[in-house]
Design an enzyme around this catalytic site. Structure first.
Site, mmCIF file in Angstrom:
data_model
loop_
_atom_site.group_PDB
_atom_site.id
_atom_site.type_symbol
_atom_site.label_atom_id
_atom_site.label_comp_id
_atom_site.label_asym_id
_atom_site.label_seq_id
_atom_site.Cartn_x
_atom_site.Cartn_y
_atom_site.Cartn_z
ATOM 1 N N ARG A 20 0.836 -1.198 0.000
ATOM 2 C CA ARG A 20 0.000 0.000 0.000
ATOM 3 C C ARG A 20 0.873 1.252 0.000
ATOM 4 O O ARG A 20 1.940 1.282 0.610
ATOM 5 C CB ARG A 20 -0.909 0.019 1.232
ATOM 6 N N LYS A 62 5.494 3.783 4.856
ATOM 7 C CA LYS A 62 6.181 2.728 4.098
ATOM 8 C C LYS A 62 7.303 3.296 3.234
ATOM 9 O O LYS A 62 8.086 2.547 2.640
ATOM 10 C CB LYS A 62 5.178 1.948 3.257
ATOM 11 N N THR A 67 3.882 -9.046 5.709
ATOM 12 C CA THR A 67 3.954 -10.433 5.247
ATOM 13 C C THR A 67 4.556 -10.494 3.856
ATOM 14 O O THR A 67 5.047 -11.533 3.445
ATOM 15 C CB THR A 67 2.565 -11.096 5.231
ATOM 16 N N LYS A 76 7.056 -13.360 1.975
ATOM 17 C CA LYS A 76 6.815 -13.964 0.659
ATOM 18 C C LYS A 76 8.040 -13.817 -0.225
ATOM 19 O O LYS A 76 8.438 -14.759 -0.930
ATOM 20 C CB LYS A 76 5.589 -13.316 0.009
#
Length: 808
Positions: A529, A534, A636, A640
């Site tokens: 997002r 971030k 998460t 991955k």
């Protein structure tokens, strides 16, 4: 020491995705043709790719149905403790391949399919619960429109409605027989000596839709139940005594809007009445369902009903604060309807609920205006007042949903060690000091079925050939790969899988974005997002710095990079949308500069979603996880990428900390301030100007943005970004710039790092959602995972005349 399997041993290995007998292939083809003709009413002359997909989906679902019914029968007979996972959203992903993998049907069909869009809602946790044999249910809302589709036009984000149900959903089963009433508004009548009554309410019906959630190769098929809002037949008709029947029917939309659209999560709380309606709608319907299932369990059907055993048979996990209204709702049911005394009801309620916190950002924490709650849910506000008056803030009173969750739960957990420490030490310090035993950590995880077997079959098969297949259900087996880091053949094979994935993704990018991609370049990926914390801006500044370095020394050595950024900005989040526009503007300049050539390309991935993640993650070399330390709860995506052989550049934030512990900090690219450094800077004050003036490359990049170098037609376009970076940057982009750029130089120097990739894959075992769910099960829910394989169903006639399936 593990050694690679010989060719003979490899041939003996069963493929990780299953080998299906000829008769099963024939059966699948027969089912496919049957559904194409009789379900879709098409033949091959007029069938579209979507029709082929639906025919195959219905065929695969046929293989689920018997197991699904058998699982529910087994739960009824065994009467285990049941786990209910309440969430306002379950992340979407393609269901077909995931289901075929879990059933062992992956290689049984060569039928092509496409264009299916969003065909199911899955979560890693639900997958793991089924794989671990837990009697678990996911509950949420069946939104008519999911998270919006993102369109990038002239560099700007535009939103389009995600009409994911336009063509139907082959995986779901409507259950109108379990439709339930949900009440809103009204008033509370109080008489001396009697419990208050909630009267004159407006009723909305909750219609359940069930989706099967298969475990991996164990015949267990659990249920995700999503609720859709329906107006009752008499909705508003009583109010139209002048005969305006047409308007009364049209006004049914007011009720049905509750499940119309998913609110995009931008980590910013907005106290919208519709959102509170959604939150109460899902918990009110779910708790009625939970109590019905409890009352009709085998034990309660054969003996006297007692709610004393409720916490022994029911565990409810609140995923974030969105389902917090479940706490006063269960109290209302116990006290007002079941006539339990307050203390007994409160004790049962606390033992039943547990709460997972997902954010430390203060603007994300839900605080509902008392006036709104008093109008919409007057009885619940009374109950909340009684639960704890002290948690109502003075000066414009607010119901703090996080506090409600903590007070009303027996366990509270964060989703990474550093996050759990922060909520205990800072965010909920008073609560943790009062009840320290209540607080736990449960580090997030991802399912290896979707995030390795499905999205990266080449790597999955290679690992299976090297160490066997047990890692699919116990990811810790990946540690055996450490014995192979010096085997040249294995190193070469891992590198080839990565390069094949990159070639495939490069072709996709060239086709979709019309940009010449160098597949030998480093694929540097930042997908999540779009949010200030971030720090996509930090990445963008590094891109501009690399661009400027190439321009200054075009013949100097440079490790080619393809920088790939993607993610959605919440529709009302101005700064996030400006960040997207800046990145796309920088990309336009970089990608069209002949001096740069193939050394540096920048791609903004439009409409990033699960199906696109399944393409980009296996092709990634470098994974960007660069949030300001102390702001990312877990992440998460970082897991991955690690599992799929990407190295991480990141701060010591969220699960990055544990990834560094597992793989060794030397095998990640860690930079920047730690949590304690950020706290110290907050005390002393952050001065962006000093970094700007002391770092020439930073100054050059910022000046280019400010002067309109990347927006020559509108030089002032990015003034809001510049103003924020200098005066309102809570996430301290400039403070970490120098450390980040130096770390990126180390990245370039070490590129071609397959040995380190293998070490990272070998260290990713901790980050399986199977491990997460085992910890939730044993340490919070009080249930034990099982390896029991439910016997497969036989012929359909086996189900005729059995007991009523009241516990579905």
């Amino acid at each position: 020491m593990a050694t690679p399997l010989t060719d003979q041993e490899k041939r003996k290995q069963i493929s990780i995705r299953g080998i299906v007998g000829v008769e099963n292939v024939a059966e699948l083809k027969q089912g496919f043709n049957r559904h194409l003709h009789f379900t879709l009413v098409k033949d091959r002359n007029v069938a579209t790719p979507r029709d082929y997909y639906f025919a195959l989906a219905h065929t695969v679902r046929d293989h689920l149905v018997g197991r699904w019914i058998r699982t529910q029968q087994f739960y009824y007979e065994a009467d285990p403790k049941r786990v209910y996972y309440l969430s306002l959203e379950f992340y979407m992903g393609r269901a077909l391949q995931n289901t075929m993998i879990n059933l062992g049907l992956q290689n049984a069909s060569g039928v092509g399919y496409g264009g299916s869009g969003r065909d199911g809602r899955r979560s890693c946790f639900l997958d793991s619960m089924a794989t671990l044999g837990l009697a678990a249910y996911g509950y949420g809302i069946r939104y008519e429109y999911g998270i919006f589709n993102q369109k990038i036009k002239d560099g700007w984000q535009f939103e389009e409605a995600d009409d994911w149900l336009r063509y139907g959903n082959p995986w779901e089963k409507a259950r109108p027989e379990f439709m339930l009433p949900v009440h809103f508004y009204g008033r509370v009548e109080e008489e001396d000596g009697k419990e208050p009554k909630w009267v004159n309410t407006q009723v909305v019906l909750a219609m359940p839709y069930d989706t099967p959630i298969p475990g991996y190769m164990n015949n267990t098929v659990n249920t995700m139940r999503l609720w859709s809002a329906r107006a009752p037949n008499d909705f508003n008709l009583r109010d139209f005594n002048v005969g305006d029947y047409i308007q009364a029917v049209l006004d049914r939309n007011l009720a049905e809007n509750i499940s119309r659209v998913l609110y995009p999560n931008d980590n910013f709380f907005e106290g919208k009445e519709l959102r509170l309606k959604q939150e109460y709608f899902v918990v009110a319907a779910t708790l009625q369902d939970v109590i019905r299932r409890f009352k009709t369990s085998k034990k309660n059907c054969s003996g006297p009903l007692s709610f004393d055993s409720f916490p022994d048979k029911v565990a409810i996990q609140l995923n974030d604060t969105h389902p917090a209204m479940a706490i006063p709702e269960l109290m209302r049911i116990f006290v007002d309807i079941e006539k339990l005394d307050w203390d007994t009801a409160w004790n049962i309620t606390k033992q039943t609920f547990a709460y997972t916190n997902h954010t430390v950002l203060p603007e994300a924490l839900e605080r509902w205006p008392v006036e709104l709650m008093e109008r919409l849910l007057p009885r619940h506000l009374q109950i909340i007042y009684r639960i704890n008056q002290i948690h109502l803030d003075e000066g414009g009173k607010r119901v703090n949903m996080a506090h409600l969750c903590i007070v009303g739960s027996h366990k509270v957990n964060g989703v990474a060690e550093i996050h759990s420490d922060i909520i205990k030490r800072d965010v909920f310090r008073d609560f943790s000091e009062l009840e320290p035993e209540k607080f736990q950590n449960k580090t997030n995880g991802i399912t290896p079925r979707r995030w390795l077997l499905l999205c990266n079959p080449g790597l999955a098969d290679l690992i299976a050939e090297a160490i066997g297949e047990d890692y699919v259900k116990d990811l810790n087996h990946l540690q055996k790969l450490n014995d192979l880091v010096d085997y040249d053949t294995f190193i070469r094979d891992v590198a080839k899988v990565k390069q094949d994935n990159k070639l495939k993704f490069a072709q996709y990018l060239e086709k979709v974005y019309n940009v010449d991609i160098n597949p030998a370049s480093m694929f540097d990926v930042h997908v999540k997002r779009i949010h200030e914390y971030k720090r996509q801006l930090l990445n963008c500044l590094h891109v501009i710095t690399m661009y400027n370095r190439i321009k200054r020394g075009p013949i100097k050595p440079f490790v080619p990079r393809t920088v790939i950024i993607g993610g959605k900005a919440a529709p009302g989040y101005h700064m996030a949308k400006m960040i997207i526009k800046l990145i796309t503007s920088v990309a336009d300049v970089v990608n069209n500069d002949p001096v740069i050539g193939r050394k540096l390309k920048v791609i903004y991935l439009e409409n990033y979603r699960v199906s696109l993640a399944e393409k980009v993650i296996p092709a990634t070399d470098l994974s960007e996880q660069i949030s300001t330390a102390g702001t990312e709860a877990s992440g998460t995506g970082n897991m991955k990428f690690m599992l799929n052989g990407a190295l991480t550049i990141g701060t010591m934030d969220g699960a990055n900390v544990e990834m560094a512990e597992e793989a060794g900090e030397e095998n990640l690219f860690i930079f920047g301030m730690r949590v304690e450094d950020v706290a110290e800077m907050d005390k002393e004050g952050y001065d962006a100007l000093q970094y700007y003036e002391s770092l020439p490359e930073l100054k050059q990049a910022v000046d280019q943005i400010k002067s309109g170098y990347f927006s020559p037609k509108q030089p002032e376009m990015f003034s809001d970004i510049i103003n924020m970076l200098f005066h309102h940057d809570r996430f301290k982009v400039f403070a970490d710039y120098e450390s980040y750029v130096k770390c990126q130089e180390r990245v370039s120097a070490l590129y071609k790092w397959t040995r380190v990739v293998i070490k990272n894959i070998a260290a990713s075992g901790k980050f399986s959602s199977d491990r997460s769910i085992k910890e939730y099960a044993t340490e919070i829910w009080g249930v034990e995972p099982t390896d029991l394989k439910i016997p497969p169903p036989s012929e359909p006639r086996e189900y005729h005349g059995l007991h009523k399936h009241k516990t579905y």
